[in-house]
Design a protein around this motif. Structure first.
Motif, PDB file in Angstrom:
ATOM      1  N   ALA A 181       0.845  -1.192   0.000  1.00  0.00           N
ATOM      2  CA  ALA A 181       0.000   0.000   0.000  1.00  0.00           C
ATOM      3  C   ALA A 181       0.882   1.245   0.000  1.00  0.00           C
ATOM      4  O   ALA A 181       1.994   1.238   0.524  1.00  0.00           O
ATOM      5  N   ALA A 182       0.382   2.288  -0.600  1.00  0.00           N
ATOM      6  CA  ALA A 182       1.107   3.561  -0.610  1.00  0.00           C
ATOM      7  C   ALA A 182       1.163   4.123   0.805  1.00  0.00           C
ATOM      8  O   ALA A 182       0.331   3.804   1.647  1.00  0.00           O
ATOM      9  N   GLY A 183       2.135   4.968   1.041  1.00  0.00           N
ATOM     10  CA  GLY A 183       2.261   5.585   2.351  1.00  0.00           C
ATOM     11  C   GLY A 183       1.166   6.600   2.610  1.00  0.00           C
ATOM     12  O   GLY A 183       0.658   7.239   1.693  1.00  0.00           O
ATOM     13  N   ASP A 184       0.820   6.750   3.872  1.00  0.00           N
ATOM     14  CA  ASP A 184      -0.210   7.681   4.317  1.00  0.00           C
ATOM     15  C   ASP A 184       0.447   8.752   5.187  1.00  0.00           C
ATOM     16  O   ASP A 184       0.953   8.439   6.270  1.00  0.00           O
ATOM     17  N   PRO A 185       0.467  10.009   4.737  1.00  0.00           N
ATOM     18  CA  PRO A 185       1.129  11.062   5.513  1.00  0.00           C
ATOM     19  C   PRO A 185       0.517  11.271   6.898  1.00  0.00           C
ATOM     20  O   PRO A 185       1.230  11.650   7.829  1.00  0.00           O
ATOM     21  N   GLU A 186      -0.768  11.025   7.060  1.00  0.00           N
ATOM     22  CA  GLU A 186      -1.408  11.162   8.387  1.00  0.00           C
ATOM     23  C   GLU A 186      -0.814  10.155   9.363  1.00  0.00           C
ATOM     24  O   GLU A 186      -0.438  10.507  10.480  1.00  0.00           O
ATOM     25  N   ARG A 187      -0.735   8.893   8.941  1.00  0.00           N
ATOM     26  CA  ARG A 187      -0.111   7.872   9.805  1.00  0.00           C
ATOM     27  C   ARG A 187       1.370   8.171   9.968  1.00  0.00           C
ATOM     28  O   ARG A 187       1.945   7.972  11.037  1.00  0.00           O
ATOM     29  N   GLY A 188       2.001   8.651   8.883  1.00  0.00           N
ATOM     30  CA  GLY A 188       3.419   8.986   8.950  1.00  0.00           C
ATOM     31  C   GLY A 188       3.713  10.086   9.954  1.00  0.00           C
ATOM     32  O   GLY A 188       4.726  10.044  10.651  1.00  0.00           O
ATOM     33  N   ARG A 239       7.303   2.416   7.417  1.00  0.00           N
ATOM     34  CA  ARG A 239       8.327   3.160   6.667  1.00  0.00           C
ATOM     35  C   ARG A 239       7.688   3.950   5.530  1.00  0.00           C
ATOM     36  O   ARG A 239       8.012   5.118   5.329  1.00  0.00           O
ATOM     37  N   ALA A 240       6.777   3.326   4.791  1.00  0.00           N
ATOM     38  CA  ALA A 240       6.103   4.013   3.685  1.00  0.00           C
ATOM     39  C   ALA A 240       5.324   5.224   4.191  1.00  0.00           C
ATOM     40  O   ALA A 240       5.303   6.276   3.535  1.00  0.00           O
ATOM     41  N   ASP A 241       4.708   5.107   5.359  1.00  0.00           N
ATOM     42  CA  ASP A 241       3.943   6.214   5.929  1.00  0.00           C
ATOM     43  C   ASP A 241       4.857   7.370   6.317  1.00  0.00           C
ATOM     44  O   ASP A 241       4.556   8.537   6.047  1.00  0.00           O
ATOM     45  N   ILE A 242       5.986   7.068   6.942  1.00  0.00           N
ATOM     46  CA  ILE A 242       6.935   8.115   7.337  1.00  0.00           C
ATOM     47  C   ILE A 242       7.512   8.789   6.091  1.00  0.00           C
ATOM     48  O   ILE A 242       7.643  10.015   6.039  1.00  0.00           O
ATOM     49  N   ILE A 243       7.817   8.012   5.072  1.00  0.00           N
ATOM     50  CA  ILE A 243       8.336   8.578   3.825  1.00  0.00           C
ATOM     51  C   ILE A 243       7.294   9.493   3.185  1.00  0.00           C
ATOM     52  O   ILE A 243       7.622  10.592   2.723  1.00  0.00           O
ATOM     53  N   ALA A 244       6.029   9.073   3.176  1.00  0.00           N
ATOM     54  CA  ALA A 244       4.956   9.915   2.625  1.00  0.00           C
ATOM     55  C   ALA A 244       4.835  11.211   3.425  1.00  0.00           C
ATOM     56  O   ALA A 244       4.620  12.290   2.858  1.00  0.00           O
ATOM     57  N   TYR A 245       5.005  11.119   4.736  1.00  0.00           N
ATOM     58  CA  TYR A 245       4.958  12.318   5.577  1.00  0.00           C
ATOM     59  C   TYR A 245       6.122  13.258   5.238  1.00  0.00           C
ATOM     60  O   TYR A 245       5.927  14.468   5.069  1.00  0.00           O
ATOM     61  N   LEU A 246       7.337  12.708   5.114  1.00  0.00           N
ATOM     62  CA  LEU A 246       8.498  13.551   4.802  1.00  0.00           C
ATOM     63  C   LEU A 246       8.371  14.205   3.429  1.00  0.00           C
ATOM     64  O   LEU A 246       8.762  15.358   3.255  1.00  0.00           O
ATOM     65  N   LYS A 247       7.806  13.491   2.481  1.00  0.00           N
ATOM     66  CA  LYS A 247       7.579  14.099   1.169  1.00  0.00           C
ATOM     67  C   LYS A 247       6.557  15.227   1.275  1.00  0.00           C
ATOM     68  O   LYS A 247       6.709  16.292   0.677  1.00  0.00           O
ATOM     69  N   ILE A 267      24.368   9.237  -2.386  1.00  0.00           N
ATOM     70  CA  ILE A 267      22.957   8.893  -2.595  1.00  0.00           C
ATOM     71  C   ILE A 267      22.107  10.145  -2.463  1.00  0.00           C
ATOM     72  O   ILE A 267      22.506  11.129  -1.846  1.00  0.00           O
ATOM     73  N   GLU A 268      20.950  10.079  -3.058  1.00  0.00           N
ATOM     74  CA  GLU A 268      19.965  11.152  -2.962  1.00  0.00           C
ATOM     75  C   GLU A 268      18.781  10.602  -2.166  1.00  0.00           C
ATOM     76  O   GLU A 268      18.393   9.449  -2.341  1.00  0.00           O
ATOM     77  N   TRP A 269      18.226  11.446  -1.292  1.00  0.00           N
ATOM     78  CA  TRP A 269      17.081  11.005  -0.483  1.00  0.00           C
ATOM     79  C   TRP A 269      15.813  11.013  -1.327  1.00  0.00           C
ATOM     80  O   TRP A 269      15.249  12.055  -1.613  1.00  0.00           O
ATOM     81  N   ASN A 270      15.408   9.835  -1.733  1.00  0.00           N
ATOM     82  CA  ASN A 270      14.164   9.637  -2.459  1.00  0.00           C
ATOM     83  C   ASN A 270      13.428   8.478  -1.781  1.00  0.00           C
ATOM     84  O   ASN A 270      13.906   7.942  -0.769  1.00  0.00           O
ATOM     85  N   GLN A 271      12.314   8.082  -2.308  1.00  0.00           N
ATOM     86  CA  GLN A 271      11.504   7.055  -1.667  1.00  0.00           C
ATOM     87  C   GLN A 271      12.279   5.744  -1.490  1.00  0.00           C
ATOM     88  O   GLN A 271      12.270   5.149  -0.423  1.00  0.00           O
ATOM     89  N   GLU A 272      12.959   5.309  -2.528  1.00  0.00           N
ATOM     90  CA  GLU A 272      13.692   4.040  -2.460  1.00  0.00           C
ATOM     91  C   GLU A 272      14.816   4.084  -1.429  1.00  0.00           C
ATOM     92  O   GLU A 272      14.967   3.178  -0.615  1.00  0.00           O
ATOM     93  N   ASN A 273      15.621   5.150  -1.461  1.00  0.00           N
ATOM     94  CA  ASN A 273      16.746   5.239  -0.528  1.00  0.00           C
ATOM     95  C   ASN A 273      16.286   5.484   0.903  1.00  0.00           C
ATOM     96  O   ASN A 273      16.892   4.968   1.844  1.00  0.00           O
ATOM     97  N   LEU A 274      15.232   6.260   1.064  1.00  0.00           N
ATOM     98  CA  LEU A 274      14.715   6.459   2.423  1.00  0.00           C
ATOM     99  C   LEU A 274      14.179   5.155   3.002  1.00  0.00           C
ATOM    100  O   LEU A 274      14.343   4.885   4.195  1.00  0.00           O
TER     101      LEU A 274
END
Length: 149
Positions: free
Chosen positions: A26-33, A117-125, A83-90
């Protein structure tokens, strides 16, 4: 072909499509993130230029590791990482920082739960895009802990 056979074929095709296109999770959820980010706040801010033990994470999206302006305490591992901070590297970083970038001084074992992890990444984005939800206040004793150890 019967209806149940056709339905089965479509279900299998959908599952295979998801598996091979990388959308099985599932895609990340910024609210949960935002909620899951609370422990990170002990060392990191999401306000630009507000550094603590760790750098502000407000502008880190798509930035080379170890280059946030005004933060001078990067480990040599992070400064030298190409490295660059993107979804994969994060995702790799949040899973196991010491394994992903040996020599980092970040004292954190990682998060085992892929959805967290996906939720936290969605939040950071969302932080980077100025669309992040507010971080909710800390919950009570019944709050579930999912952090890996």
């Amino acid at each position: 072909m019967s209806y149940s056979s056709t339905a089965f074929v479509f279900k299998m095709a959908s599952m295979l499509f998801a598996l091979f296109t990388g959308t099985a999770h599932a895609a990340g959820d910024p609210e949960r993130g935002a909620r899951d980010f609370r422990p990170c706040m002990a060392c990191h801010s999401v306000k630009p230029g507000e550094h603590s033990i760790g750098p502000s994470l407000a502008t880190m999206w798509n930035r080379k590791a170890g280059t946030v302006e005004g933060f001078l305490s990067y480990s040599s591992g992070l400064r030298e990482a190409n490295i660059e901070w993107n979804q994969e590297n994060l995702d790799k970083w949040l899973s196991a920082p010491q394994k992903f970038i040996p020599g980092t001084s970040m004292n954190f074992k990682g998060i085992t739960d892929a959805q967290e992890r996906a939720d936290i990444i969605a939040y950071l984005k969302a932080v980077f895009e100025n669309t992040a939800p507010d971080i909710p206040p800390q919950g009570g004793m019944l709050q579930k802990r999912r952090r890996g150890g």
